[in-house]
Scaffold this active site. Structure first.
Site, PDB file in Angstrom:
ATOM      1  N   ALA A   1      50.752  20.083 -55.386  1.00 15.03           N
ATOM      2  CA  ALA A   1      49.868  20.909 -56.214  1.00 15.03           C
ATOM      3  C   ALA A   1      49.470  20.166 -57.495  1.00 15.03           C
ATOM      4  CB  ALA A   1      50.567  22.221 -56.557  1.00 15.03           C
ATOM      5  N   PRO A   2      48.220  20.333 -57.939  1.00 19.93           N
ATOM      6  CA  PRO A   2      47.184  21.242 -57.443  1.00 19.93           C
ATOM      7  C   PRO A   2      46.315  20.683 -56.314  1.00 19.93           C
ATOM      8  CG  PRO A   2      46.437  20.218 -59.456  1.00 19.93           C
ATOM      9  CD  PRO A   2      47.844  19.709 -59.228  1.00 19.93           C
TER      10      PRO A   2
ATOM     11  N   GLY B   1      44.779  17.367 -56.003  1.00 16.20           N
ATOM     12  CA  GLY B   1      43.804  16.294 -56.211  1.00 16.20           C
ATOM     13  C   GLY B   1      44.141  15.036 -55.427  1.00 16.20           C
ATOM     14  N   LYS B   2      45.414  14.653 -55.443  1.00 14.62           N
ATOM     15  CA  LYS B   2      45.820  13.440 -54.733  1.00 14.62           C
ATOM     16  C   LYS B   2      45.836  13.666 -53.219  1.00 14.62           C
ATOM     17  CE  LYS B   2      48.524  11.922 -58.740  1.00 14.62           C
ATOM     18  NZ  LYS B   2      48.343  13.168 -59.528  1.00 14.62           N
TER      19      LYS B   2
ATOM     20  N   ASP C   1      61.062  23.066 -51.227  1.00 16.06           N
ATOM     21  CA  ASP C   1      61.612  22.072 -52.140  1.00 16.06           C
ATOM     22  C   ASP C   1      61.804  20.794 -51.342  1.00 16.06           C
ATOM     23  OD1 ASP C   1      63.265  20.421 -53.691  1.00 16.06           O
ATOM     24  OD2 ASP C   1      64.333  22.110 -54.580  1.00 16.06           O
TER      25      ASP C   1
ATOM     26  N   CYS D   1      53.366  11.286 -64.387  1.00 14.10           N
ATOM     27  CA  CYS D   1      52.391  11.219 -65.475  1.00 14.10           C
ATOM     28  C   CYS D   1      53.161  11.224 -66.803  1.00 14.10           C
ATOM     29  CB  CYS D   1      51.372  12.346 -65.394  1.00 14.10           C
ATOM     30  SG  CYS D   1      52.074  14.007 -65.285  1.00 14.10           S
TER      31      CYS D   1
END
Length: 442
Positions: A265-266, A268-269, A312, A384
């Site tokens: 999530a979300p 993009g990758k 998980d 990140c």
């Protein structure tokens, strides 16, 4: 920089935006996510509220230091939050969004709505700040938190991790980031999309290698203004995040290769992986089922398919079918210390012991997923974050635990990327802060 309501296309009275921004700042100080707080703001006030809240949070350390000089005893939270927003917006700025008089007047109007008994107090404090602004600003900036607008522990951690660059990183965190797009690789080139933007009156440039799908806009615009956005031609994604998918796929995997996006999530990758190679068997996991709906929404807009599972990733027995993966992307939960310029609340939400707790989760994810990788397969570990505990130190410890892991230093990709112009990826603009490691299994 903060924007006027008119510049965001909304003409809401400033006092309403100030009150909404104060609600947001108060919520952040109570430990709530700014993204969630803004989602609750009235739709017509949301763009203007976000602009003011972003400015206030980027200057919150200085505003708090000034308020402590002006009113050593903190007023009630609703009053204090409004006062901090107003002080942040009155801070010296070469291009102020509003005149001093307008800001004071509208802050007092907001106070009359929020806490009527505080209106005279707000007026007096702000007028004193304007009279003594130079001296109060100078005093506020003598403390690290007032000078750099980050918590003291965060400043110290950066100083230890990056003794030559820590001040530049802190300064970069307080500047608004560019709006960067990822063009769908199977539908258009970045250069072609720049031409479409120009035809729509939007100035932009393509970045080129190592992010050949990346386009940076001269000025942010609503996604609704982007040609082809609704049809999936383009997505919003920082150039640093656009390194993950090509690093995971390498020169390309065999058709039908099994790929895992472990914390997706979300989405993009996840989407970028399929844009680069559509014939993958891609599994997208996330521990938060609600966040997986955003992944599905992204895939729907782009016309892509993947197997989505709410699980998980560490609990492999609950979701893994026993067949090894040819490639794994682990974009692990982290402090988000590399994307503070996009999420100015993060620095105020994190606590010092969060870093160790997150590093533990990252290590558990790496150890759990490593046995799922086929011999010769690729695992990309990404965060990140600019903190070494979540990057290079995490990688070094993993290599000690797993002698069958080989780390590859790919020029221009792996290691710590700092949110600075000198990021080793010229001619890129400053990117978000990231860490990348590429591992193969011998």
């Amino acid at each position: 920089m903060s924007q006027s309501p008119q510049s965001t296309g909304h003409s809401a009275p400033l006092h309403r935006l100030l009150s909404q921004a104060a609600d947001a700042v108060q919520g952040v100080r109570e430990g709530k996510s700014l993204t969630d707080l803004l989602a609750k703001a009235p739709a017509d006030l949301r763009p203007g509220t976000q602009a003011l809240a972003f400015t206030a949070l980027r200057r919150l350390g200085a505003a708090e230091a000034a308020r402590q000089q002006l009113a050593p005893k903190a007023p009630p939270p609703r009053v204090d939050a409004l006062l901090l927003v107003a002080l942040a917006l009155l801070w010296p700025d070469p291009e102020p969004a509003y005149t001093d008089h307008t800001l004071v007047d509208q802050a007092v109007n907001a106070a009359k709505q929020r806490a009527p008994a505080s209106a005279a107090f707000i007026n007096a404090v702000l007028r004193r700040f304007l009279r003594e602004r130079e001296a109060i600003v100078a005093a506020a900036e003598r403390s690290p938190q007032g000078a750099f607008n980050h918590p003291a522990w965060w400043i110290e951690k950066l100083r230890q991790d990056w003794p030559s660059q820590w001040q530049a990183i802190l300064a970069a965190n307080n500047r608004p980031p560019p709006m960067t797009l990822r063009v769908h690789a199977q539908r258009a080139t970045a250069a072609e999309y720049v031409e479409r933007l120009a035809a729509a009156g939007i100035a932009a440039r393509a970045l080129g290698a190592p992010t050949p799908q990346a386009v940076v806009l001269d000025k942010p615009v609503p996604v609704s203004a982007l040609p082809g956005f609704a049809e999936g031609l383009v997505s919003v994604q920082d150039a640093a995040a656009q390194l993950a998918a090509p690093l995971t796929l390498g020169a390309g995997l065999k058709p039908g290769a099994r790929v895992l996006d472990a914390c997706s999530a979300p989405g993009g990758k996840t989407a970028h992986l399929l844009e680069l190679q559509s014939d993958l068997q891609l599994t997208a996991l996330d521990a938060d089922a609600q966040r997986l709906t955003r992944v599905q929404d992204n895939l729907n807009r782009l016309g892509q398919q993947a197997t989505l599972k709410a699980a998980d990733a560490r609990q492999t027995a609950t979701w893994w079918d026993g067949s090894p993966f040819d490639a794994i992307l682990l974009d692990a939960p982290c402090s988000a210390s590399g994307i503070v310029r996009r999420h100015p609340d993060v620095r105020w939400l994190r606590r010092p012991d969060d870093i160790g707790a997150l590093a533990q989760i990252q290590a558990e994810l790496l150890d759990a997923l490593w046995p799922l990788l086929a011999p010769g397969g690729r695992l990309v570990y990404a965060t990140c974050s600019v903190f070494r505990a979540e990057g290079q130190a995490q990688l070094d410890a993993f290599l000690q635990r797993h002698p069958d892991a080989i780390s590859h230093a790919v020029a221009g990709f792996t290691g710590h990327l700092l949110p600075l112009a000198d990021n080793g990826l010229q001619p890129q603009p400053p990117l978000d802060g990231f860490f990348y490691a590429l591992l193969t299994r011998s």
